[in-house]
Design a protein around this motif. Structure first.
Motif, PDB file in Angstrom:
ATOM      1  N   LEU A 116       0.669  -1.114   0.220  1.00 29.34           N
ATOM      2  CA  LEU A 116      -0.217  -0.266   0.234  1.00 29.34           C
ATOM      3  C   LEU A 116       0.930   1.127   0.802  1.00 29.34           C
ATOM      4  O   LEU A 116       1.811   1.266   0.310  1.00 29.34           O
ATOM      5  N   VAL A 117      -0.137   2.522  -0.393  1.00 30.18           N
ATOM      6  CA  VAL A 117       0.976   3.501  -0.594  1.00 30.18           C
ATOM      7  C   VAL A 117      -0.340   4.707   0.051  1.00 30.18           C
ATOM      8  O   VAL A 117      -1.958   4.468  -0.546  1.00 30.18           O
ATOM      9  N   THR A 118      -0.197   5.647   1.656  1.00 27.43           N
ATOM     10  CA  THR A 118      -0.102   6.094   2.255  1.00 27.43           C
ATOM     11  C   THR A 118      -0.711   7.029   1.779  1.00 27.43           C
ATOM     12  O   THR A 118       0.743   7.899   2.369  1.00 27.43           O
ATOM     13  N   TYR A 119      -1.502   8.024   1.746  1.00 31.58           N
ATOM     14  CA  TYR A 119      -0.895  10.098   2.171  1.00 31.58           C
ATOM     15  C   TYR A 119      -2.600  10.651   2.836  1.00 31.58           C
ATOM     16  O   TYR A 119      -3.077   9.551   3.292  1.00 31.58           O
ATOM     17  N   LYS A 120      -1.979  12.166   2.926  1.00 23.39           N
ATOM     18  CA  LYS A 120      -1.966  12.400   4.169  1.00 23.39           C
ATOM     19  C   LYS A 120      -2.942  13.240   3.672  1.00 23.39           C
ATOM     20  O   LYS A 120      -2.122  14.227   2.600  1.00 23.39           O
ATOM     21  N   ALA A 121      -4.381  13.789   3.165  1.00 24.37           N
ATOM     22  CA  ALA A 121      -5.056  14.969   2.500  1.00 24.37           C
ATOM     23  C   ALA A 121      -4.991  15.996   3.182  1.00 24.37           C
ATOM     24  O   ALA A 121      -5.039  16.012   5.181  1.00 24.37           O
ATOM     25  N   ALA A 122      -5.701  17.354   3.319  1.00 27.55           N
ATOM     26  CA  ALA A 122      -5.223  18.311   3.327  1.00 27.55           C
ATOM     27  C   ALA A 122      -6.738  19.073   3.967  1.00 27.55           C
ATOM     28  O   ALA A 122      -7.089  20.029   4.363  1.00 27.55           O
ATOM     29  N   ASP A 123      -7.415  18.645   2.628  1.00 28.15           N
ATOM     30  CA  ASP A 123      -9.032  18.621   3.208  1.00 28.15           C
ATOM     31  C   ASP A 123     -10.050  17.737   3.754  1.00 28.15           C
ATOM     32  O   ASP A 123      -9.869  17.050   3.926  1.00 28.15           O
ATOM     33  N   GLU A 124     -11.507  18.476   3.623  1.00 23.97           N
ATOM     34  CA  GLU A 124     -12.176  17.292   4.663  1.00 23.97           C
ATOM     35  C   GLU A 124     -12.575  16.479   3.719  1.00 23.97           C
ATOM     36  O   GLU A 124     -12.215  16.188   2.230  1.00 23.97           O
ATOM     37  N   PHE A 125     -13.135  15.181   4.310  1.00 19.84           N
ATOM     38  CA  PHE A 125     -13.375  14.074   3.106  1.00 19.84           C
ATOM     39  C   PHE A 125     -13.920  13.863   1.737  1.00 19.84           C
ATOM     40  O   PHE A 125     -13.911  13.252   1.247  1.00 19.84           O
ATOM     41  N   GLU A 126     -15.201  14.748   2.507  1.00 17.69           N
ATOM     42  CA  GLU A 126     -16.437  15.129   0.983  1.00 17.69           C
ATOM     43  C   GLU A 126     -15.454  15.952   0.220  1.00 17.69           C
ATOM     44  O   GLU A 126     -15.691  15.406  -1.215  1.00 17.69           O
ATOM     45  N   MET A 127     -14.897  16.597   0.262  1.00 17.21           N
ATOM     46  CA  MET A 127     -13.893  17.350  -1.420  1.00 17.21           C
ATOM     47  C   MET A 127     -13.042  16.179  -1.639  1.00 17.21           C
ATOM     48  O   MET A 127     -12.354  16.214  -1.842  1.00 17.21           O
ATOM     49  N   VAL A 128     -11.875  15.715  -0.668  1.00 21.99           N
ATOM     50  CA  VAL A 128     -11.079  14.760  -1.211  1.00 21.99           C
ATOM     51  C   VAL A 128     -11.859  13.765  -2.214  1.00 21.99           C
ATOM     52  O   VAL A 128     -10.824  13.233  -3.102  1.00 21.99           O
ATOM     53  N   LYS A 129     -12.946  13.391  -1.542  1.00 19.20           N
ATOM     54  CA  LYS A 129     -13.533  12.105  -2.476  1.00 19.20           C
ATOM     55  C   LYS A 129     -14.153  12.853  -3.637  1.00 19.20           C
ATOM     56  O   LYS A 129     -13.886  11.709  -4.828  1.00 19.20           O
ATOM     57  N   GLU A 130     -14.259  13.969  -4.174  1.00 18.38           N
ATOM     58  CA  GLU A 130     -14.993  14.719  -5.178  1.00 18.38           C
ATOM     59  C   GLU A 130     -13.398  14.954  -5.677  1.00 18.38           C
ATOM     60  O   GLU A 130     -14.457  14.838  -7.071  1.00 18.38           O
ATOM     61  N   ASN A 131     -12.642  15.605  -5.481  1.00 18.59           N
ATOM     62  CA  ASN A 131     -11.555  15.786  -6.090  1.00 18.59           C
ATOM     63  C   ASN A 131     -10.974  13.644  -6.670  1.00 18.59           C
ATOM     64  O   ASN A 131     -10.397  14.280  -7.821  1.00 18.59           O
ATOM     65  N   MET A 132     -10.659  13.530  -5.714  1.00 18.83           N
ATOM     66  CA  MET A 132     -10.450  11.582  -6.340  1.00 18.83           C
ATOM     67  C   MET A 132     -11.257  11.297  -7.453  1.00 18.83           C
ATOM     68  O   MET A 132     -10.582  10.807  -8.756  1.00 18.83           O
ATOM     69  N   VAL A 133     -12.627  11.476  -7.303  1.00 14.47           N
ATOM     70  CA  VAL A 133     -13.669  11.111  -8.370  1.00 14.47           C
ATOM     71  C   VAL A 133     -13.587  11.906  -9.616  1.00 14.47           C
ATOM     72  O   VAL A 133     -13.208  11.387 -11.207  1.00 14.47           O
ATOM     73  N   MET A 134     -12.242  13.383  -9.957  1.00 12.08           N
ATOM     74  CA  MET A 134     -12.103  14.342 -10.757  1.00 12.08           C
ATOM     75  C   MET A 134     -11.336  13.861 -10.662  1.00 12.08           C
ATOM     76  O   MET A 134     -11.237  14.108 -12.622  1.00 12.08           O
ATOM     77  N   ALA A 135     -10.396  13.216 -10.186  1.00 14.78           N
ATOM     78  CA  ALA A 135      -8.813  13.033 -10.839  1.00 14.78           C
ATOM     79  C   ALA A 135      -9.151  11.462 -11.592  1.00 14.78           C
ATOM     80  O   ALA A 135      -8.669  11.789 -13.020  1.00 14.78           O
ATOM     81  N   ILE A 136     -10.087  10.485 -11.328  1.00 18.58           N
ATOM     82  CA  ILE A 136     -10.142   9.604 -12.309  1.00 18.58           C
ATOM     83  C   ILE A 136     -10.850   9.703 -13.694  1.00 18.58           C
ATOM     84  O   ILE A 136     -10.487   9.120 -14.017  1.00 18.58           O
ATOM     85  N   THR A 137     -12.134  10.775 -13.551  1.00 19.28           N
ATOM     86  CA  THR A 137     -11.845  11.004 -14.375  1.00 19.28           C
ATOM     87  C   THR A 137     -11.617  12.068 -16.002  1.00 19.28           C
ATOM     88  O   THR A 137     -11.718  12.324 -16.902  1.00 19.28           O
ATOM     89  N   ASN A 138     -10.200  13.064 -14.999  1.00 25.67           N
ATOM     90  CA  ASN A 138      -9.496  13.036 -15.474  1.00 25.67           C
ATOM     91  C   ASN A 138      -9.173  12.421 -16.685  1.00 25.67           C
ATOM     92  O   ASN A 138      -8.483  13.078 -17.587  1.00 25.67           O
ATOM     93  N   GLN A 139      -8.608  11.101 -16.276  1.00 31.10           N
ATOM     94  CA  GLN A 139      -8.126   9.812 -17.101  1.00 31.10           C
ATOM     95  C   GLN A 139      -8.938   9.789 -17.578  1.00 31.10           C
ATOM     96  O   GLN A 139      -8.571   8.779 -19.452  1.00 31.10           O
TER      97      GLN A 139
END
Length: 163
Positions: free
Chosen positions: A31-54
């Protein structure tokens, strides 16, 4: 022992480029684990955006915290999570490359990115991704594809954390 590592990428598109950095707090063989700087829902939304950007589509969400909270008491465990969800997605290109090495590699899909916060520190959000280790007889091709996929997954997570 946790090692604090820096993960930076140079992203470029046409006319400009930018360097983005995320705080990688641990990396193991699995595993690779990162520490996020934003709230849970914002991080989730940003991950979805990063996936769709691919150019990929999210195929599902696993509501891990809900299941763990629902079953913890009956199974004699303490609740670990405040929030926890996994985002599932797949890439036809990566899937084809993987199964060319060995058809059993289809078991690697879908890829998942896990986003969570702990019950004892709900304000801190983490993101983890499983490292990929493929089967196949061609060791050189297998090592190259493992590296390519793991770097690609890291790039998606880093983009999501630096949105």
């Amino acid at each position: 022992m946790l090692k604090i590592l820096s993960a930076c990428l140079v992203l470029s598109s046409g006319f400009f480029s930018t360097t983005v950095c995320a705080e990688k707090i641990s990396e193991t063989d699995a595993l690779v684990t990162y520490k996020a700087a934003d709230e849970f829902e914002m991080v989730k939304e940003n991950m979805v955006m990063a996936i769709t950007n691919q150019g990929l589509k999210v195929s599902g969400y696993l509501h891990i915290a809900e299941m763990m909270q629902r079953t913890a008491k009956d199974l004699g465990f303490n609740n670990v999570f405040h929030h926890a969800e996994s985002i599932e997605f797949c890439s036809a290109l990566m899937s084809h490359r993987m199964v060319q090495l060995d058809p059993a590699n289809a078991a690697v899909c879908p890829f998942t990115i896990n986003i969570y916060s702990k019950a004892d520190s709900p304000e801190q959000v983490y993101v983890s991704v499983r490292k990929i280790y493929l089967q196949g007889d061609d060791d050189k091709a297998k090592a190259a594809l493992n590296q390519k996929i793991n770097q690609w997954l890291d790039a998606i997570v880093v983009e999501g954390l630096d949105e």
